[in-house]
Design an enzyme around this catalytic site. Structure first.
Site, PDB file in Angstrom:
ATOM      1  N   GLU A 264     -13.875  -0.940   6.248  1.00 51.09           N
ATOM      2  CA  GLU A 264     -13.711   0.525   5.613  1.00 51.09           C
ATOM      3  C   GLU A 264     -15.207   0.724   4.953  1.00 51.09           C
ATOM      4  OE1 GLU A 264     -10.246   1.413   3.550  1.00 51.09           O
ATOM      5  OE2 GLU A 264     -11.425   2.475   1.814  1.00 51.09           O
TER       6      GLU A 264
ATOM      7  N   ARG B  39       1.365   6.746  -6.791  1.00 53.35           N
ATOM      8  CA  ARG B  39       0.278   7.778  -6.938  1.00 53.35           C
ATOM      9  C   ARG B  39       0.611   8.944  -6.665  1.00 53.35           C
ATOM     10  NH1 ARG B  39      -4.880   7.283  -3.227  1.00 53.35           N
ATOM     11  NH2 ARG B  39      -3.466   7.214  -1.499  1.00 53.35           N
TER      12      ARG B  39
ATOM     13  N   ARG C  77     -10.647  13.802   2.897  1.00 51.11           N
ATOM     14  CA  ARG C  77     -11.898  12.816   3.324  1.00 51.11           C
ATOM     15  C   ARG C  77     -13.098  12.859   2.766  1.00 51.11           C
ATOM     16  NH1 ARG C  77      -8.789   9.261   5.979  1.00 51.11           N
ATOM     17  NH2 ARG C  77      -7.340  10.562   7.579  1.00 51.11           N
TER      18      ARG C  77
ATOM     19  N   TYR D   9       0.859  -1.311  -0.015  1.00 51.40           N
ATOM     20  CA  TYR D   9      -0.233   0.028  -0.002  1.00 51.40           C
ATOM     21  C   TYR D   9       0.858   1.199  -0.149  1.00 51.40           C
ATOM     22  CZ  TYR D   9      -2.997   3.873   1.682  1.00 51.40           C
ATOM     23  OH  TYR D   9      -3.714   4.944   1.851  1.00 51.40           O
TER      24      TYR D   9
HETATM   25  C1  3EB Z   1      -7.485   5.797   6.027  1.00 46.64           C
HETATM   26  O1  3EB Z   1      -8.122   6.654   6.421  1.00 46.64           O
HETATM   27  C2  3EB Z   1      -7.805   4.597   5.797  1.00 46.64           C
HETATM   28  O2  3EB Z   1      -5.163   5.735  -0.139  1.00 46.64           O
HETATM   29  O3  3EB Z   1      -6.650   6.435  -1.400  1.00 46.64           O
HETATM   30  C3  3EB Z   1      -9.082   5.425   2.924  1.00 46.64           C
HETATM   31  C4  3EB Z   1      -9.361   5.897   1.502  1.00 46.64           C
HETATM   32  C5  3EB Z   1      -7.815   4.868   3.065  1.00 46.64           C
HETATM   33  C6  3EB Z   1      -8.566   6.220   0.721  1.00 46.64           C
HETATM   34  C7  3EB Z   1      -6.187   5.861  -0.291  1.00 46.64           C
HETATM   35  C8  3EB Z   1      -6.974   5.070   2.101  1.00 46.64           C
HETATM   36  C9  3EB Z   1      -7.252   5.596   0.977  1.00 46.64           C
HETATM   37  O4  3EB Z   1      -6.205   6.269   5.931  1.00 46.64           O
HETATM   38  C10 3EB Z   1      -7.356   4.055   4.248  1.00 46.64           C
END
Ligand code: 3EB
Length: 343
Positions: free
Chosen positions: A327, A153, A219, A146
């Site tokens: 999630e 990215r 977010r 990841y």
């Molecule tokens: C977090 O809050 C959980 O890397 O695009 C959530 C949504 C998460 C998107 C991303 C990662 C991503 O960190 C993981």
């Protein structure tokens, strides 16, 4: 998009893209056996939990549409929105630089393709991205995969002169057992409004302990189009500040995740000039690491999320931190003509 509908999907795999209804901007099938992108139809091989063998999400909008393929990326757009999908086998990406992992290279290539397609069609703003990564929690070349994705990215965003902090798109990132990096996205000509969660450190500001490059997402993103307003809540987990909490307790993780979603929706409503989004009217997509946790997670959502729970879609996927078991992402929409908050 003027609607998101979810219908039982039995043989979408055999449906030729030309047979997609006129109003479809893009369609994503879940529960199919292998990833593939063809036309504006994308197959994502995450198992569906709770009965249906496969389902699809269809983004519909008003035509006329233009569609095509730029390299391996399939795209389709109307005046306001661009949908695109790309599925790259990471095994084709041998590192150009020693120590650069194939997944990092494939992730950068996928986003390079996303930005190339956007530039060509004249869409300047990524609104929402969905990322599905093979073996997301495995450690290779000394870095969790990841985190390799995050490096690739972020490099693609920087190369395309796209913001890697405030203004980044909403996103989800999940893992599965295949070999393709699968990305699909919605982009617009006007900028969305990025929203952060006061309960959480912005992901693009996560400290170094979570990897050499921070995740590039906001977010939530709120997009105002002439005929409608949409809210995309990013994949949300049991993270407060930047810490994973309730480790080992999937029920508590689910409750914390719902509190995080409620708070970011509240924040989106505070920052908006238009009608608020009701949590009850959201569409939830729930990703669960262990299929056996499905009943427990669903019980929490049904207890705490009222009416929206009846429309939730449950998929099995790996989550981007090994200790996270669930999630949840959300989508909401207001149609301007009626002021309705129902999708
Ligand atoms: C977090 O809050 C959980 O890397 O695009 C959530 C949504 C998460 C998107 C991303 C990662 C991503 O960190 C993981």
């Amino acid at each position: 998009m003027t609607a998101v509908v979810r219908v039982p999907m039995l043989d979408l795999e055999s449906l030729p893209p030309a047979a997609l209804p006129d109003a479809v901007l893009g369609a994503v099938a879940y529960g199919v056996s292998a990833p593939h992108a063809e036309g504006s139809l994308l197959a994502v091989p995450l198992p569906v939990l709770g009965g249906a063998r496969a389902v699809h999400t269809t983004w519909t909008s008003t035509g006329p549409f233009a569609s095509g393929q730029t390299g391996p990326l399939f795209w389709r757009h109307n005046r306001a929105l661009l949908f695109g999908a790309i599925s790259l086998d990471e095994r084709a990406y041998t590192p150009k630089v020693a120590g650069r992992a194939p997944l990092l290279e494939a992730s950068r290539a996928a986003y390079h393709g996303v930005f190339a397609a956007m530039a060509r069609a004249g869409f300047g703003h990524l609104v929402r991205c969905w990322n599905y990564l093979p073996r997301i929690n495995a450690v290779e070349d000394g870095l969790e995969r990841y985190q390799q994705f995050n490096v690739g990215r972020q490099q693609a965003f920087l190369n395309a002169v796209q913001s890697v902090q405030a203004g980044a798109p909403a996103a989800s990132a999940l893992g599965y057992g295949g070999t393709d990096v699968v990305v699909y996205f919605l982009a617009s000509r006007v900028a969305p409004q990025a929203i952060e969660n006061p309960r959480q450190v912005s992901a693009y500001c996560y400290p170094r302990q979570y990897g050499p490059a921070s995740p590039t997402f906001s977010r939530a993103a709120r997009l105002s189009l002439p005929d409608q307003e949409t809210l995309f809540v990013s994949g949300t987990a049991s993270i407060v500040g930047h810490d994973s909490i309730h480790v080992g307790d999937v029920v508590a993780q689910t409750g914390e995740t719902l509190r995080n979603i409620a708070r970011v929706v509240e924040q989106a409503n505070l920052e908006a000039r238009s009608a608020p989004f009701s949590p009850d009217a959201l569409q939830l997509k729930v990703f669960i690491r262990h299929a056996g946790d499905f009943p427990a997670v669903r019980d929490v959502i049904q207890r705490e999320w009222g009416e929206a729970a009846t429309r939730a879609l449950y998929l099995q996927a790996d989550i981007c931190r090994a200790e996270l078991q669930v999630e949840i992402e959300a989508f909401g929409r207001h149609v301007a003509e009626t002021g309705s908050s129902r999708p």
